[in-house]
Design a protein around this motif. Structure first.
Motif, PDB file in Angstrom:
ATOM      1  N   VAL A   1      31.702  12.485  32.020  1.00 39.43           N
ATOM      2  CA  VAL A   1      32.522  12.074  33.159  1.00 39.43           C
ATOM      3  C   VAL A   1      33.913  11.728  32.637  1.00 39.43           C
ATOM      4  N   LEU A   2      34.915  12.430  33.148  1.00 41.06           N
ATOM      5  CA  LEU A   2      36.290  12.279  32.657  1.00 41.06           C
ATOM      6  C   LEU A   2      37.001  11.185  33.453  1.00 41.06           C
ATOM      7  N   HIS A   3      37.666  10.278  32.748  1.00 38.42           N
ATOM      8  CA  HIS A   3      38.455   9.235  33.408  1.00 38.42           C
ATOM      9  C   HIS A   3      39.880   9.752  33.573  1.00 38.42           C
TER      10      HIS A   3
ATOM     11  N   ASP B   1      35.356  12.356  21.446  1.00 38.38           N
ATOM     12  CA  ASP B   1      35.801  11.695  22.669  1.00 38.38           C
ATOM     13  C   ASP B   1      36.778  12.561  23.458  1.00 38.38           C
ATOM     14  N   ARG B   2      36.736  13.883  23.282  1.00 35.59           N
ATOM     15  CA  ARG B   2      37.685  14.763  23.956  1.00 35.59           C
ATOM     16  C   ARG B   2      36.950  15.944  24.580  1.00 35.59           C
TER      17      ARG B   2
ATOM     18  N   GLY C   1      46.870  14.257  26.715  1.00 31.27           N
ATOM     19  CA  GLY C   1      46.273  15.443  26.120  1.00 31.27           C
ATOM     20  C   GLY C   1      47.291  16.396  25.531  1.00 31.27           C
ATOM     21  N   GLU C   2      46.816  17.580  25.132  1.00 34.44           N
ATOM     22  CA  GLU C   2      47.671  18.589  24.521  1.00 34.44           C
ATOM     23  C   GLU C   2      47.342  19.946  25.136  1.00 34.44           C
ATOM     24  N   ILE C   3      48.326  20.828  25.141  1.00 32.15           N
ATOM     25  CA  ILE C   3      48.132  22.188  25.625  1.00 32.15           C
ATOM     26  C   ILE C   3      48.756  23.153  24.626  1.00 32.15           C
TER      27      ILE C   3
ATOM     28  N   PRO D   1      41.610  13.669  26.546  1.00 32.83           N
ATOM     29  CA  PRO D   1      40.743  12.545  26.152  1.00 32.83           C
ATOM     30  C   PRO D   1      39.827  12.156  27.310  1.00 32.83           C
ATOM     31  N   ILE D   2      38.625  11.716  26.974  1.00 33.05           N
ATOM     32  CA  ILE D   2      37.659  11.376  28.026  1.00 33.05           C
ATOM     33  C   ILE D   2      38.000  10.036  28.660  1.00 33.05           C
TER      34      ILE D   2
END
Length: 614
Positions: free
Chosen positions: A496-498, A534-535, A589-591, A608-609
């Motif tokens: 579950v992503l926050h 954790d990602r 995050g990163e792209i 990140p989660i």
């Protein structure tokens, strides 16, 4: 009292104290009046919103009741259960508190009515011819909902269901809301009165100082200013100290004025030259022979010369554009008094800029002298070109779905009644194009938030399984139309992503939409999801046209579209990837992107989660 401030000018006493207090009191009255207006507006808005909510709920209830009752009555009448239909209509009328509920044939005969005395047809006819009956619902100003709905009876014909229902407005709920607003307003008024009493003593001295400042009447040459009673507090003592210092400074200024007058002229000339050199605009002064007598540093930079090279040089040697030469000649020979401005686009040359030259005669008594200002307006022109390009792209993006929606709606109206398949297809197109419109408008609003620096996140728990199921359903029709294979590779269990659900959905939509849009027919698009510590890592891979290496560093810029002939028939606003990058960065995050021409691209998003945005 400090020296230099005569004691006879001392202010204080009851009269000035009342003035100071009256200023605070007037502010309090204004705040109280604003609070009362807000309370009245809140009361009106609450009652209005409550009424609209009741009307909307009642309208939706009658709509659902009509659809259910028409379908049930149609099935029952198809098997000649007229008695049960009449009982059903009567029960619905009582339980839903309807003014009227009946089933009527095309010629006006009543088959069933909530009021049995209103029935005019004893039995169900074998068959009849009826014109098309459309479904409609309306709400009158008197608070009455009227619904008409067709009742399809197999092998016989079409009847219509008519429902008239009042909207009930419970007075208890209304008064509860009004009492609540009044209680909140009364509490706010008491709080305002309490704050006023606490702050009155504190700000009273400031009100008195305000009156003292008004007595000065803005005159800097007054020999003295009125002092205050130091019993009013530290503010009054500080005010009196400032007055004494002001008087001392005035005396010193009088002693040094003559010396300054004798020495300021040479210094002013030197300072003026220094100020001109600090200007971003270039400044050139020419004489009647069109030769330079003065030039600042900015002018030398814009013209690619040094200041020493500009002094004494002919303007014909410095500016070769015909438009600038004509403006100079008009200013020097004809004495044109207004500013004449010319923009010269030098992009593609050594300077690679757009310069604006403005020319005006310098002095009336010397018509040959003129001043030229030079300004770099390259960024303005680039911004205008980008804005015009954006408007053109967005207009096209909006026009295409609107046209498809209009054509599909016309087709559904004309042919949908005879062909359910055509109607379903048209409704599917309308739904897809409406979603496309929603994404375009959402992109525009998100760009406005980015430009204003107001984009923020509304974090909540995001279930990735539901999110990817929705994405797969959204693009099912589009990939089927282009014969593209869209594959989602998900692990057995996703965390579950926050995060902000809407913005994460927007970012993934943009990546998948680009992959599908730039992949030719028969291609393949894969969405791979993996969890690492954790990602969460999402990879969107396509077998499309690919991105040139020279464009990889620019594709995340707003409004950027690669100069590629293969993109001529593919529309886009140039906002999707810029928005995606902004959303990913806001989530911490990163792209990344890897691509090869004619082989495809892979966009990798790492989120990140639970970590907060960087």
């Amino acid at each position: 009292m400090e020296s230099g401030v005569p004691s006879k000018a001392r202010l204080g006493g009851r009269r000035l104290l009342l003035r100071g207090e009256s200023l605070i009191a007037s502010t309090g009255l204004i705040l109280a009046a604003i609070l009362l207006v807000v309370m009245a507006a809140t009361s009106y808005w609450t009652s209005r919103t409550q009424r609209h909510a009741l009307e909307a709920a009642r309208t939706e209830e009658i709509r659902s009741l009509g659809e259910l009752l028409s379908d049930t009555a149609g099935l029952m009448l198809s098997v000649q259960e007229l008695t049960n239909v009449r009982r059903l209509v009567a029960d619905m009328g009582r339980s839903s508190k309807l003014d009227s509920c009946r089933v009527v044939l095309a010629d006006g005969r009543v088959l069933a009515d909530a009021n049995p005395s209103g029935i005019t047809e004893a039995s169900l006819p074998e068959a009849w011819v009826s014109p098309p009956i459309s479904s409609g619902i309306e709400l009158s100003e008197a608070g009455v909902v009227k619904l008409t709905h067709p009742v399809e009876i197999r092998d016989r014909g079409t009847a219509r269901l008519e429902i008239v229902a009042p909207v009930h407005y419970p007075q208890r709920n209304y008064w509860e809301a009004q009492i609540g607003v009044a209680a909140i307003g009364a509490g706010a008024l008491f709080a305002l009165l309490f704050m006023y009493r606490r702050l009155r003593a504190r700000f009273l001295a400031l009100g008195v100082i305000r009156d003292a400042l008004l007595n000065l009447d803005g005159s800097d040459d007054a020999p003295f200013a009125p002092a205050l009673d130091e019993g009013l507090g530290r503010e009054a003592k500080a005010w009196n100290r400032l007055l004494a210092e002001k008087e001392q400074l005035r005396q010193r200024a009088m002693c040094t004025r003559v010396a300054e007058a004798l020495t300021t002229r040479p210094e002013s000339d030197r300072q003026l030259s220094e100020v001109c050199d600090m200007m971003r605009q270039g400044v050139i002064i020419i004489d009647k022979n069109q030769r330079t007598t003065y030039a600042n540093g900015a002018a030398a930079v814009y013209l690619g010369r040094t200041v020493d090279e500009l002094i004494g040089a002919s303007t014909a040697d410095l500016m070769h554009e015909p438009e600038t030469a004509a403006s100079l000649e008009a200013a020097v020979t004809q004495g044109v008094r207004s500013w004449t401005c010319v923009e010269i686009d030098r992009r593609g040359q050594d300077t690679n800029s757009v310069l604006r030259f403005c020319v005006r005669p310098l002095r009336r008594e010397d018509p040959g002298a003129a001043m030229i200002t030079i300004e770099d307006v390259t960024q303005q022109r680039v911004a205008e070109e980008a804005r015009n390009s954006f408007i053109t792209q967005v207009t096209h993006e909006l026009r295409a779905p609107l046209t498809n929606i209009r054509l599909s709606a016309e087709t559904a109206i004309e042919d949908g009644e005879d062909s359910p398949q055509t109607r379903a297809k048209c409704l599917n197109v309308i739904n897809q194009e409406a979603q496309r419109l929603e994404r375009v408008v959402s992109d525009m609003l998100s760009v406005a938030e980015i430009e204003a620096g107001t984009m923020d996140l509304r974090r909540d728990d995001v279930r990735l399984e539901e999110l990817f199921e929705r994405l797969q359903a959204d693009y099912a029709a589009q990939v089927a139309e282009k014969s593209i294979t869209l594959e989602f590779k998900l692990p057995p269990k996703l965390p579950v992503l926050h995060a902000d659900r809407e913005k994460i959905s927007l970012a993934l939509h943009n990546l998948i939409n680009n992959a599908v849009k730039y992949t030719p027919e028969g291609g393949r698009v894969a969405v791979n999801v993996d969890t690492r510590a954790d990602r969460v890592v999402v990879e969107v891979t396509d077998s499309g046209i690919g991105i040139a290496e020279s464009d990889l560093g620019k594709i995340f810029d707003k409004f950027y579209r690669a100069d590629d002939t293969r993109l001529a028939d593919i529309t886009g606003s140039g906002l999707g990837l810029a928005l995606t990058q902004e959303v990913v960065h806001l989530h911490g995050g990163e792209i990344d992107v890897q691509s090869e021409i004619d082989k495809g691209s892979t966009f990798t998003v790492t989120l990140p989660i639970t970590a907060q945005a960087a």
